[in-house]
Scaffold this active site. Structure first.
Site, PDB file in Angstrom:
ATOM      1  CE  LYS A 255      -6.567  -1.535   5.223  1.00 47.96           C
ATOM      2  NZ  LYS A 255      -5.756  -0.691   4.319  1.00 47.96           N
TER       3      LYS A 255
ATOM      4  CD  GLU B 178      -3.010   1.060   2.226  1.00 51.71           C
ATOM      5  OE1 GLU B 178      -3.431  -0.066   2.551  1.00 51.71           O
ATOM      6  OE2 GLU B 178      -3.478   2.105   2.691  1.00 51.71           O
TER       7      GLU B 178
ATOM      8  CG  HIS C  98      -3.800   6.751  -0.750  1.00 53.71           C
ATOM      9  ND1 HIS C  98      -3.133   5.978   0.158  1.00 53.71           N
ATOM     10  CD2 HIS C  98      -4.537   5.911  -1.486  1.00 53.71           C
ATOM     11  CE1 HIS C  98      -3.471   4.728  -0.015  1.00 53.71           C
ATOM     12  NE2 HIS C  98      -4.314   4.657  -1.024  1.00 53.71           N
TER      13      HIS C  98
ATOM     14  CG  ASP D  87       0.385 -16.409  12.008  1.00 57.50           C
ATOM     15  OD1 ASP D  87      -0.370 -15.752  11.280  1.00 57.50           O
ATOM     16  OD2 ASP D  87       0.092 -17.532  12.450  1.00 57.50           O
TER      17      ASP D  87
HETATM   18  C1  MEV Z   1      -6.201   3.127   4.629  1.00 51.04           C
HETATM   19  O1  MEV Z   1      -5.469   1.972   4.316  1.00 51.04           O
HETATM   20  C2  MEV Z   1      -6.246   3.355   6.129  1.00 51.04           C
HETATM   21  C3  MEV Z   1      -7.164   4.506   6.566  1.00 51.04           C
HETATM   22  O2  MEV Z   1      -8.474   4.296   6.045  1.00 51.04           O
HETATM   23  C4  MEV Z   1      -7.162   4.512   8.075  1.00 51.04           C
HETATM   24  C5  MEV Z   1      -8.158   5.474   8.686  1.00 51.04           C
HETATM   25  O3  MEV Z   1      -9.177   5.816   8.036  1.00 51.04           O
HETATM   26  O4  MEV Z   1      -7.929   5.841   9.848  1.00 51.04           O
HETATM   27  C6  MEV Z   1      -6.700   5.813   6.008  1.00 51.04           C
END
Ligand code: MEV
Length: 424
Positions: free
Chosen positions: A261, A83, A375, A277
């Site tokens: 995430k 990513e 991004h 792992d």
């Molecule tokens: C993207 O991989 C992760 C985010 O969505 C985390 C977040 O929204 O806090 C940018």
């Protein structure tokens, strides 16, 4: 052509023959699958020893997160991820934390837990007590299974016996707590659980079904805190925005899943780079996020008396330095050497620090300019390449994509066609 997934004797073939067979079965040329074959033949031999039915390998970019100071020591941290922005965000926020001394961490002893499920017990409460009475015997039996671990200072430490009321049954569940030292520990605790099972069945007066570790590794928590400088973050409004983002995640599971995430973007990248792992750590983290009975944010944010952002994170961290791919995969070994960690606990703390840094990076971008700006400018290079741009064309397509404000494949294809038409 329809694919036939019956591949008799496939597992007995060499990786090269498997690749040819699979391509034939899928109606493809072997050359179509050649990107799966690593340039280094040794890697294929290694891969063939690691899992079954191997035909190749997949390489993931490894970047180095910079600027990390953890407990007054600097680390260069390898991160394996596909990513864009992840390594940059972790590094940037580590530099923001540096203004106030970097990250401070701690962790529990490396205690892993295995579960032994006993079914058909007539007197579950009586059985629970009988098992506690036999604790010393059970611990000794467990430790007989792993003299090396005991010699290294680890071993079975204690038991806990729970009564689990399922919908149509009651189970007596024995937990064995094992200090696994520098291992991830799954093999050690699973072996012990299987060895204890017959005796546990006799003492409990039932039949043992499952004997397996729990990935809810909540006796093996890693903790981190850091102060993120208000001005380096972009000012008081950005700090308030981050706190608002955190409160949103704390209150709403839909937001918490995305928030966590983002933490796992950092955690998983280091776990993967070190050959650990990733699924075990992910399962432990998300389960921990729901330990109050409601899924919520793994991290917490406050503003200190000077207006700076205080971030904290506590997360189960079942990672090791001995055994598994960490020891056998040369890239994982190299990553561990680069990190220079001496123990599984130290590794766990470094991983947690990256998780916190990653989280602040995402929240800062969301609270300030939005996530897409950074991004997308990194993503633009991938899009340009996917559109077919080569060499110098890539940067030219990237510039025009960004200037147009749309980083999309269809736009990149049009830009590339225009560039090439202009050049011819
Ligand atoms: C993207 O991989 C992760 C985010 O969505 C985390 C977040 O929204 O806090 C940018």
């Amino acid at each position: 052509m329809s694919v036939n997934s019956r591949l008799p004797g496939f597992y007995k073939l060499s990786p090269g023959d498997r690749l040819r067979n699979a391509s034939h079965a899928a109606g493809l040329d072997a050359a179509d699958l050649s990107p799966l074959v690593p340039a280094d033949a040794e890697l294929l031999v290694l891969a063939d020893r690691m899992i079954e039915n191997v035909v190749g390998t997949l390489s993931i970019p490894v970047g180095i997160a910079a600027n990390f100071t953890i407990n007054d020591r600097d680390y260069l941290i390898p991160m394996a991820t596909e990513e864009p922005s992840v390594v940059a965000a972790a590094s940037n926020m580590a530099s923001v934390a540096r203004h106030h001394g970097g990250f401070r961490t701690s962790s529990d002893l490396p205690i892993m837990v295995s579960q032994i499920q006993v079914v058909g017990v007539a007197d579950p409460r009586g059985a629970r007590m009988r098992l506690y009475e036999a604790e010393a015997e059970l611990l000794a039996l467990a430790n007989e299974q792993d003299p090396l671990l005991v010699k290294l200072g680890g071993g079975a430490r204690s038991i806990e016996v729970r009564i689990v009321e399922a919908s149509e049954a009651v189970y007596v569940v024995l937990h064995l707590h094992v200090d696994v030292r520098d291992a991830m520990g799954a093999n050690a605790v699973n072996t012990m659980a299987e060895a204890l099972a017959p005796r546990v069945a006799v003492i409990a007066g039932g039949r043992v079904r499952l004997r397996i570790l729990t990935n809810k590794a909540d006796r093996r928590l890693a903790r981190v805190r850091a102060v993120f400088d208000r001005d380096a973050l972009g000012g008081a409004d950005v700090v308030t925005g981050i706190v608002d983002a955190y409160r949103f995640a704390a209150a709403d599971p839909y937001r918490a899943a995305t928030h966590n995430k983002g933490i796992m973007n950092g955690i998983t990248a280091v776990v993967l780079a070190t050959g650990n792992d990733t699924r075990a750590v992910e399962a432990g983290a998300h389960c921990h996020a729901a330990s109050s009975g409601r899924y919520t944010s793994l991290s917490h944010y406050e503003v200190n008396a000077d207006g700076h952002l205080v971030g904290t994170l506590e997360v189960p961290m079942a990672v090791g330095l001995v055994g598994g791919a960490t020891k056998t995969h040369p890239a994982a070994r190299a990553a561990v050497r680069l990190l220079g960690v001496q123990s599984a606990q130290e590794l766990a703390q470094v991983v947690a620090a990256v998780g916190l840094s990653q989280n602040v990076g995402a929240l800062r971008a969301l609270a300030a300019e939005g996530i897409q700006k950074g991004h997308m400018s990194l993503h633009a290079r991938n899009v340009a390449a996917a559109a077919g741009a080569k060499g110098d064309e890539i940067e030219m397509v990237v510039e025009r994509l960004k200037a147009g404000g749309y980083v999309r494949l269809d736009k990149a294809e049009v830009i590339l066609a225009e560039l090439r038409a202009g050049a011819s």
